[in-house]
Design an enzyme around this catalytic site. Structure first.
Site, PDB file in Angstrom:
ATOM      1  CG  ASP A 282      45.731  37.390  34.277  1.00 17.97           C
ATOM      2  OD1 ASP A 282      46.001  38.547  33.910  1.00 17.97           O
ATOM      3  OD2 ASP A 282      46.294  36.813  35.242  1.00 17.97           O
ATOM      4  CD  GLU A 326      49.558  38.754  34.297  1.00 17.21           C
ATOM      5  OE1 GLU A 326      49.566  39.827  33.662  1.00 17.21           O
ATOM      6  OE2 GLU A 326      48.828  38.544  35.266  1.00 17.21           O
TER       7      GLU A 326
HETATM    8  N1  GTP Z   1      58.414  37.341  32.429  1.00 17.82           N
HETATM    9  C1  GTP Z   1      57.515  38.288  32.158  1.00 17.82           C
HETATM   10  N2  GTP Z   1      56.703  38.733  33.121  1.00 17.82           N
HETATM   11  C2  GTP Z   1      55.815  39.662  32.833  1.00 17.82           C
HETATM   12  C3  GTP Z   1      55.694  40.210  31.570  1.00 17.82           C
HETATM   13  N3  GTP Z   1      54.701  41.126  31.595  1.00 17.82           N
HETATM   14  C4  GTP Z   1      54.218  41.164  32.851  1.00 17.82           C
HETATM   15  N4  GTP Z   1      54.885  40.264  33.630  1.00 17.82           N
HETATM   16  C5  GTP Z   1      54.710  39.995  35.019  1.00 17.82           C
HETATM   17  O1  GTP Z   1      53.449  39.407  35.277  1.00 17.82           O
HETATM   18  C6  GTP Z   1      53.157  39.639  36.634  1.00 17.82           C
HETATM   19  C7  GTP Z   1      51.714  39.903  36.813  1.00 17.82           C
HETATM   20  O2  GTP Z   1      51.456  39.954  38.153  1.00 17.82           O
HETATM   21  P1  GTP Z   1      50.064  40.247  38.790  1.00 17.82           P
HETATM   22  O3  GTP Z   1      49.346  41.284  37.954  1.00 17.82           O
HETATM   23  O4  GTP Z   1      50.246  40.587  40.239  1.00 17.82           O
HETATM   24  O5  GTP Z   1      49.235  38.975  38.650  1.00 17.82           O
HETATM   25  P2  GTP Z   1      49.570  37.496  39.041  1.00 17.82           P
HETATM   26  O6  GTP Z   1      50.796  37.366  39.855  1.00 17.82           O
HETATM   27  O7  GTP Z   1      49.551  36.658  37.812  1.00 17.82           O
HETATM   28  O8  GTP Z   1      48.344  37.125  39.919  1.00 17.82           O
HETATM   29  P3  GTP Z   1      46.896  36.738  39.473  1.00 17.82           P
HETATM   30  O9  GTP Z   1      46.704  37.346  38.083  1.00 17.82           O
HETATM   31  O10 GTP Z   1      46.000  37.352  40.454  1.00 17.82           O
HETATM   32  O11 GTP Z   1      46.833  35.257  39.445  1.00 17.82           O
HETATM   33  C8  GTP Z   1      54.032  40.802  37.107  1.00 17.82           C
HETATM   34  O12 GTP Z   1      55.020  40.334  37.993  1.00 17.82           O
HETATM   35  C9  GTP Z   1      54.718  41.261  35.841  1.00 17.82           C
HETATM   36  O13 GTP Z   1      56.056  41.684  36.064  1.00 17.82           O
HETATM   37  C10 GTP Z   1      56.601  39.742  30.554  1.00 17.82           C
HETATM   38  O14 GTP Z   1      56.569  40.174  29.420  1.00 17.82           O
HETATM   39  N5  GTP Z   1      57.485  38.789  30.875  1.00 17.82           N
END
Ligand code: GTP
Length: 412
Positions: A282, A326
């Site tokens: 992640d 992600e």
């Molecule tokens: N650019 C982009 N962002 C994505 C995609 N899929 C998910 N995200 C973003 O990834 C982010 C995941 O956020 P969180 O689940 O809060 O996790 P994090 O900010 O990485 O925090 P931690 O995992 O705790 O380190 C969210 O803002 C989603 O919008 C994608 O396909 N493209």
């Protein structure tokens, strides 16, 4: 059409359609397709040549009755020509083609089949011309209509290719006229009608020959087009199947495909109680990354992480997938906990080594990942989902302990 022919591709498909739409009045396809048509048809032609040849030989000798009734003065000559010259020769050729057909076919030379047809017709016409020019009975003049039978043999029964049927017909006509010329006693009132009948037969049989060949060629084109369509559909289906397994952003396997694959690995590993490992990867603080650098930059970063994962998990049997957002996941069949941890650490370092600036991260100044590693023995755990849950817990632990690290959870 024989199975040997391979379906056409791209440009050739356009050529097929054009030929089907506009026709082929000159009874020829473009060179490559023409060669393929001739080759694909050669086996069928050989079979037709053999069967028609046997029947034609019987009919040819049946004409001894006509010789006897209409050219009785040269009956013995006719008998010798038919039974002792033409028949042994034709029978030898037919036998050779029957005996060595496959070998002859292997040469893939259509002329080897068309040639004997042409020669047999011309020889039959020549023998008739010879018999008639030797006879002096009044009825032998009428016997000249016998050339009509020869023309029908070549143009309709054997169905010579049109561009062979034309010279064949002209040569038979020449023999017919030659036979008349040497007959100084042909009644003038008979000459015209017989020649007209022979010429009319040539015209009509050539028209029929043309139509038969056109239909045969059309059928060939339609079969090729059908094969091409089937192949195209199969290709599209395969492509769709592939696409349905791939994540469009990262081009890694998607979650659905990963789950199918994990089930497969599990089914294979369970009977032998083989071990396997899962990595759950992640991206750290990815929300902040998106917020700071924008969504397109976030997408690009995910593609980079995917590339790193793909290049670090190359062992046959390994599969990396985008699990969602992600988060990425990888299965490593037949792996020890040490190996799985080493791979996880290598991935973590490689992502950090990308040095993608991440000002919003409270963990590092660059983009990092946390990795949860689960290791277990298929069969000891209830299901692959249990192993996934374990990997998720390991990831949670890595996050909680400060991110940019790996944590391993072994099966209890
Ligand atoms: N650019 C982009 N962002 C994505 C995609 N899929 C998910 N995200 C973003 O990834 C982010 C995941 O956020 P969180 O689940 O809060 O996790 P994090 O900010 O990485 O925090 P931690 O995992 O705790 O380190 C969210 O803002 C989603 O919008 C994608 O396909 N493209």
């Amino acid at each position: 059409m024989p199975a040997s022919s391979t379906p056409p591709q791209g440009d050739e498909r356009a050529t097929l359609q054009r030929l089907l739409d506009r026709g082929f009045p000159w009874m020829r396809f473009p060179a490559e397709l023409e060669a393929r048509f001739q080759q694909d048809m050669v086996a069928q032609r050989l079979q037709h040549f053999l069967l028609s040849g046997i029947v034609a030989l019987l009919v040819y000798n049946g004409f001894l009755v006509v010789d006897y009734l209409m050219a009785s003065d040269v009956f013995w000559l006719a008998l010798q020509i038919r039974l002792f010259v033409f028949t042994p020769l034709a029978a030898a050729v037919l036998w050779a083609y029957w005996r060595w057909g496959p070998r002859i076919l292997a040469w893939r030379l259509p002329v080897l089949v068309e040639g004997p047809v042409l020669c047999s017709g011309l020889m039959a016409a020549a023998s008739l011309a010879f018999i008639l020019s030797s006879s002096h009975t009044a009825l032998s003049h009428y016997y000249h209509v016998g050339f009509i039978v020869v023309i029908i043999y070549g143009n309709i029964v054997q169905r010579l290719r049109f561009w062979m049927a034309v010279p064949f017909s002209l040569l038979v006509l020449a023999m017919h006229l030659g036979g008349i010329v040497v007959l100084d006693h042909m009644p003038p009132r008979l000459l015209g009608p017989i020649v007209i009948m022979v010429v009319a037969t040539i015209v009509f049989t050539l028209m029929a020959n043309y139509a038969l060949e056109r239909d045969e060629r059309r059928h060939y084109l339609l079969t090729l087009r059908e094969k091409a369509l089937v192949q195209e559909l199969a290709h599209t289906h395969a492509r769709l199947m592939e696409l349905s397994k791939v994540d469009s952003l990262t081009e890694l396997a998607n979650r659905g495909h990963f789950q199918d694959y994990l089930q497969q690995v599990w089914r294979r590993a369970a009977p032998d109680r083989t071990s396997l490992a899962l990595l759950m990867v992640d991206v750290d603080h990815f929300k902040k990354y998106n917020d700071r650098y924008g969504h397109p930059a976030g997408d690009a970063a995910l593609r980079e992480v995917a590339r790193v994962l793909g290049s670090n998990l190359r062992r046959p049997g390994d599969l990396v997938a985008r699990y969602g957002g992600e988060e990425f996941v990888a299965v490593l069949p037949q792996s020890s906990p040490e190996t799985a941890s080493q791979v996880a650490e290598r991935v973590r370092q490689a992502v950090e080594g990308l040095q993608v600036r991440h000002e919003g991260s409270s963990t590092a100044r660059v983009l990092t990942v946390s990795v949860g590693v689960a290791h277990g023995v298929a069969g000891n755990l209830a299901s692959p989902e249990a192993l996934l849950k374990q990997a998720d817990q390991a990831l949670y632990q890595a996050k909680r302990e400060g991110r940019n690290r790996i944590r391993l959870l072994m099966q209890p």
